[in-house]
Motif scaffolding. Structure first.
Motif, PDB file in Angstrom:
ATOM      1  N   ASP A  64     -54.965 -10.656   3.955  1.00 47.68           N
ATOM      2  CA  ASP A  64     -55.618 -11.847   3.388  1.00 47.68           C
ATOM      3  C   ASP A  64     -56.512 -11.480   2.202  1.00 47.68           C
ATOM      4  O   ASP A  64     -56.471 -12.129   1.153  1.00 47.68           O
ATOM      5  CB  ASP A  64     -56.470 -12.543   4.455  1.00 47.68           C
ATOM      6  CG  ASP A  64     -55.631 -13.408   5.388  1.00 47.68           C
ATOM      7  OD1 ASP A  64     -54.395 -13.404   5.259  1.00 47.68           O
ATOM      8  OD2 ASP A  64     -56.223 -14.086   6.251  1.00 47.68           O
ATOM      9  N   VAL A  65     -57.298 -10.436   2.374  1.00 50.23           N
ATOM     10  CA  VAL A  65     -58.220 -10.037   1.294  1.00 50.23           C
ATOM     11  C   VAL A  65     -57.415  -9.452   0.126  1.00 50.23           C
ATOM     12  O   VAL A  65     -57.761  -9.661  -1.048  1.00 50.23           O
ATOM     13  CB  VAL A  65     -59.299  -9.061   1.834  1.00 50.23           C
ATOM     14  CG1 VAL A  65     -60.132  -8.475   0.705  1.00 50.23           C
ATOM     15  CG2 VAL A  65     -60.189  -9.791   2.838  1.00 50.23           C
ATOM     16  N   THR A  66     -56.322  -8.780   0.448  1.00 44.65           N
ATOM     17  CA  THR A  66     -55.455  -8.260  -0.616  1.00 44.65           C
ATOM     18  C   THR A  66     -54.900  -9.416  -1.447  1.00 44.65           C
ATOM     19  O   THR A  66     -54.775  -9.306  -2.674  1.00 44.65           O
ATOM     20  CB  THR A  66     -54.314  -7.405  -0.001  1.00 44.65           C
ATOM     21  OG1 THR A  66     -54.939  -6.381   0.761  1.00 44.65           O
ATOM     22  CG2 THR A  66     -53.430  -6.779  -1.059  1.00 44.65           C
ATOM     23  N   SER A  67     -54.588 -10.546  -0.812  1.00 49.27           N
ATOM     24  CA  SER A  67     -54.108 -11.715  -1.572  1.00 49.27           C
ATOM     25  C   SER A  67     -55.176 -12.167  -2.570  1.00 49.27           C
ATOM     26  O   SER A  67     -54.861 -12.471  -3.729  1.00 49.27           O
ATOM     27  CB  SER A  67     -53.786 -12.884  -0.634  1.00 49.27           C
ATOM     28  OG  SER A  67     -52.695 -12.563   0.174  1.00 49.27           O
ATOM     29  N   THR A  68     -56.421 -12.232  -2.133  1.00 49.26           N
ATOM     30  CA  THR A  68     -57.508 -12.638  -3.040  1.00 49.26           C
ATOM     31  C   THR A  68     -57.607 -11.644  -4.207  1.00 49.26           C
ATOM     32  O   THR A  68     -57.728 -12.027  -5.372  1.00 49.26           O
ATOM     33  CB  THR A  68     -58.851 -12.694  -2.268  1.00 49.26           C
ATOM     34  OG1 THR A  68     -58.770 -13.780  -1.352  1.00 49.26           O
ATOM     35  CG2 THR A  68     -60.044 -12.908  -3.179  1.00 49.26           C
ATOM     36  N   MET A  69     -57.527 -10.351  -3.864  1.00 51.59           N
ATOM     37  CA  MET A  69     -57.665  -9.306  -4.893  1.00 51.59           C
ATOM     38  C   MET A  69     -56.537  -9.418  -5.922  1.00 51.59           C
ATOM     39  O   MET A  69     -56.775  -9.323  -7.130  1.00 51.59           O
ATOM     40  CB  MET A  69     -57.636  -7.942  -4.207  1.00 51.59           C
ATOM     41  CG  MET A  69     -57.906  -6.791  -5.103  1.00 51.59           C
ATOM     42  SD  MET A  69     -58.691  -5.470  -4.177  1.00 51.59           S
ATOM     43  CE  MET A  69     -57.307  -4.787  -3.386  1.00 51.59           C
ATOM     44  N   LYS A 115     -47.737 -16.048 -13.764  1.00 53.01           N
ATOM     45  CA  LYS A 115     -46.878 -16.821 -12.829  1.00 53.01           C
ATOM     46  C   LYS A 115     -47.733 -17.462 -11.745  1.00 53.01           C
ATOM     47  O   LYS A 115     -48.961 -17.394 -11.798  1.00 53.01           O
ATOM     48  CB  LYS A 115     -45.770 -15.964 -12.256  1.00 53.01           C
ATOM     49  CG  LYS A 115     -46.196 -14.664 -11.648  1.00 53.01           C
ATOM     50  CD  LYS A 115     -44.976 -13.924 -11.101  1.00 53.01           C
ATOM     51  CE  LYS A 115     -45.410 -12.559 -10.630  1.00 53.01           C
ATOM     52  NZ  LYS A 115     -44.501 -11.711 -10.047  1.00 53.01           N
ATOM     53  N   GLU A 116     -47.051 -18.070 -10.780  1.00 53.85           N
ATOM     54  CA  GLU A 116     -47.760 -18.738  -9.686  1.00 53.85           C
ATOM     55  C   GLU A 116     -48.649 -17.752  -8.946  1.00 53.85           C
ATOM     56  O   GLU A 116     -48.327 -16.571  -8.842  1.00 53.85           O
ATOM     57  CB  GLU A 116     -46.741 -19.328  -8.698  1.00 53.85           C
ATOM     58  CG  GLU A 116     -45.977 -20.477  -9.297  1.00 53.85           C
ATOM     59  CD  GLU A 116     -44.951 -21.064  -8.336  1.00 53.85           C
ATOM     60  OE1 GLU A 116     -44.736 -20.488  -7.253  1.00 53.85           O
ATOM     61  OE2 GLU A 116     -44.374 -22.106  -8.690  1.00 53.85           O
ATOM     62  N   LEU A 117     -49.736 -18.257  -8.398  1.00 51.12           N
ATOM     63  CA  LEU A 117     -50.681 -17.399  -7.669  1.00 51.12           C
ATOM     64  C   LEU A 117     -50.398 -17.559  -6.174  1.00 51.12           C
ATOM     65  O   LEU A 117     -50.580 -18.653  -5.619  1.00 51.12           O
ATOM     66  CB  LEU A 117     -52.114 -17.802  -8.020  1.00 51.12           C
ATOM     67  CG  LEU A 117     -52.449 -17.685  -9.517  1.00 51.12           C
ATOM     68  CD1 LEU A 117     -53.782 -18.347  -9.843  1.00 51.12           C
ATOM     69  CD2 LEU A 117     -52.449 -16.216  -9.960  1.00 51.12           C
ATOM     70  N   PHE A 118     -49.951 -16.473  -5.530  1.00 52.50           N
ATOM     71  CA  PHE A 118     -49.481 -16.534  -4.141  1.00 52.50           C
ATOM     72  C   PHE A 118     -50.595 -16.079  -3.188  1.00 52.50           C
ATOM     73  O   PHE A 118     -51.082 -14.949  -3.287  1.00 52.50           O
ATOM     74  CB  PHE A 118     -48.239 -15.645  -4.006  1.00 52.50           C
ATOM     75  CG  PHE A 118     -47.642 -15.654  -2.631  1.00 52.50           C
ATOM     76  CD1 PHE A 118     -47.141 -16.833  -2.072  1.00 52.50           C
ATOM     77  CD2 PHE A 118     -47.558 -14.483  -1.891  1.00 52.50           C
ATOM     78  CE1 PHE A 118     -46.581 -16.843  -0.801  1.00 52.50           C
ATOM     79  CE2 PHE A 118     -46.999 -14.477  -0.617  1.00 52.50           C
ATOM     80  CZ  PHE A 118     -46.516 -15.663  -0.072  1.00 52.50           C
ATOM     81  N   CYS A 119     -50.993 -16.972  -2.293  1.00 54.13           N
ATOM     82  CA  CYS A 119     -52.101 -16.669  -1.366  1.00 54.13           C
ATOM     83  C   CYS A 119     -51.622 -16.081  -0.044  1.00 54.13           C
ATOM     84  O   CYS A 119     -52.439 -15.858   0.858  1.00 54.13           O
ATOM     85  CB  CYS A 119     -52.886 -17.944  -1.052  1.00 54.13           C
ATOM     86  SG  CYS A 119     -53.605 -18.711  -2.495  1.00 54.13           S
ATOM     87  N   GLY A 120     -50.312 -15.880   0.119  1.00 58.51           N
ATOM     88  CA  GLY A 120     -49.805 -15.338   1.385  1.00 58.51           C
ATOM     89  C   GLY A 120     -50.171 -16.265   2.533  1.00 58.51           C
ATOM     90  O   GLY A 120     -49.956 -17.477   2.482  1.00 58.51           O
ATOM     91  N   THR A 144     -58.383 -17.600   0.903  1.00 62.66           N
ATOM     92  CA  THR A 144     -58.043 -17.342  -0.496  1.00 62.66           C
ATOM     93  C   THR A 144     -57.752 -18.659  -1.207  1.00 62.66           C
ATOM     94  O   THR A 144     -58.309 -18.950  -2.278  1.00 62.66           O
ATOM     95  CB  THR A 144     -56.789 -16.432  -0.581  1.00 62.66           C
ATOM     96  OG1 THR A 144     -57.022 -15.254   0.173  1.00 62.66           O
ATOM     97  CG2 THR A 144     -56.437 -16.089  -2.015  1.00 62.66           C
ATOM     98  N   ALA A 145     -56.879 -19.470  -0.600  1.00 61.09           N
ATOM     99  CA  ALA A 145     -56.447 -20.712  -1.252  1.00 61.09           C
ATOM    100  C   ALA A 145     -57.627 -21.640  -1.478  1.00 61.09           C
ATOM    101  O   ALA A 145     -57.803 -22.196  -2.572  1.00 61.09           O
ATOM    102  CB  ALA A 145     -55.398 -21.406  -0.390  1.00 61.09           C
TER     103      ALA A 145
END
Ligand code: S3P
Length: 434
Positions: free
Chosen positions: A56-61, A93-98, A103-104
């Motif tokens: 989850d935190v990697t998605s934010t990063m 490109k699109e920002l993917f929050c997993g 994050t979203a």
């Protein structure tokens, strides 16, 4: 041994006799997201120690890197070269929050204020989760956001003009509160947020926002004056990841677990108080401050538990720990009941359904309500086969339960655990006695 065999799926969780040893957790997930976002909105270089390395935190990063912030792994810490509140760049490109709702929702507050268009997406589970709760207040501030009927993908367009608002939160949510605060950091005009029901306070605490209480409501004021500046963050251990081990230490026989340097923010420790009321032998030692958060060591020992009433008002403060508390409830005498927890239906899975499915597999017969469930456990089934429903906390809760059943159990999928605690199985193994 609670170990994962290679011939998966399903994962075989073998029985454990007792748990003994010491654990440390990577940085709290909620604080890790915020430290990354605040550092990115600051001008200059910030250093973050013990950042969560969960998915989850990697998605934010990754999203912050895509929008122009330079984030470097400096070995023992993470270095963030911030862009300032106005300095982000249009992503390619699109920002993917997993899988990450935090994050979203938090980043919605940032993206709504940028001069470029961006599109935010998520995995299957996140694409089912409600986003109107964050879209509505941001639209009141002037944000231009399109969605698929309140679901992802979210499209943020440059706004004709954002303004401060006074907003009483209709649904208790720290993520939505955080999004409004992050948006307000871009604006001269003040924004006032009113909470009837308290939620975790990391955003306002880390930013040092003025907070007051009137007629039982919390009032938070924020404007560009509180925009973050570059600084060093040391992130205390994740108290929510610790919950599964706290419960395990209490319910396994002849066990003692010492959890070092874990965050003890009182908005996150409500589950410890419930477990203590249930008769749990929990000691807290070496309390001190780490940045703006209290931390300490938590020592748990095997205990005979009895279920106690759980107040509806406390639900937002234990929302992430209900799967772990449910497992404690199975091994406690008397009736375990959760009500007023409709929010569980819109977490990483519909957690009321996921928990009930697995309780039935375990041989417990729960009553289901729209806003919770109730059961009194008796004899458990041998060799139950559990399902995670792609939900990390459901997977961890029923892994712990499986390890306490003399024949062990199985779990259809445990990959989802890595969104919050990729160390889970290594940690469990390190304290297991056979
Ligand atoms: C979080 C807030 C909580 C929690 C989530 C993390 C946060 O959700 O369930 O895991 O970091 O702000 P709410 O927004 O429903 O409070």
């Amino acid at each position: 041994m609670p170990h994962v065999q290679d011939n998966h799926p399903p994962f075989i969780i073998e029985p454990v006799k007792s748990l003994r040893g010491e654990l440390r957790f990577m940085g709290d997930k909620s604080i890790s997201h915020r430290a990354l976002i605040f550092s990115s909105l600051a001008e200059g270089v910030s250093h973050i120690f013990n950042l969560s390395h969960g998915g989850d935190v990697t998605s934010t990063m990754e999203i912050l890197s895509r929008t122009g912030c330079r984030i470097i792994d400096a070995g023992d810490h993470i270095e963030v070269h911030g862009c300032g509140t106005g300095g982000m760049q249009k992503p390619d490109k699109e920002l993917f929050c997993g899988n990450s709702g935090t994050t979203a929702r938090l980043l919605s507050g940032v993206l709504a204020n940028q001069k470029f268009e961006s599109v935010v997406t998520g995995d299957e589970s996140l694409s089912r989760r409600p986003m109107l709760r964050v879209i509505e207040p941001l639209r009141l501030m002037g944000a231009e956001i399109d969605s698929d009927n309140g679901l992802m993908p979210l499209r943020f367009k440059p706004s004709a003009g954002m303004k401060g608002i006074t907003y009483e939160m209709p649904t208790p949510s720290a993520q939505v509160k955080g999004a409004i605060i992050l948006s307000a950091l871009h604006l001269k005009e003040e924004t006032v947020i009113i909470e009837k029901s308290l939620t975790r306070d990391h955003t306002e605490r880390m930013l040092g926002l003025p907070v007051k209480f009137e007629e039982g409501k919390k009032i938070i004021s924020v404007s560009h004056r509180f925009a973050p500046f570059r600084k060093d963050y040391e992130i205390p251990g994740d108290i929510s990841s610790a919950a599964f081990f706290v419960v395990a230490g209490l319910i396994f026989p002849d066990s003692e677990i010492v959890i070092r340097d874990v965050m003890l923010n009182e908005g996150r420790t409500a589950y410890l108080n419930i477990l203590a009321r249930m008769g749990g032998n929990i000691r807290i030692e070496k309390t001190r401050m780490m940045g703006r958060e209290p931390v300490g060591d938590v020592i748990v020992k095997s205990s005979r538990l009895r279920n106690v009433p759980i107040d509806k008002e406390i639900i937002p403060m234990i929302i992430d720990e209900i799967p772990a508390l449910t497992v404690a409830g199975v091994f406690a005498s008397g009736v375990f009941e959760i009500r007023g927890a409709h929010e569980l239906r819109v977490k990483e899975s519909d957690r009321i359904s996921s928990l009930i499915y697995n309780l039935l597999k375990a041989g417990v017969n729960p009553a289901e309500f729209e806003d919770g469930f109730r059961f009194e456990a008796e004899k458990l089934n041998q060799s139950p086969s559990f399902m995670s429903f792609g939900d990390h906390r459901v997977a961890m809760a029923f892994t712990v339960l499986s390890a306490l059943i003399p024949s062990g159990g199985t779990m259809d999928d445990t990959d989802c655990i890595s969104v919050s605690n990729p160390d889970f199985f290594r940690q469990l193994k390190s304290i297991s006695q056979f």
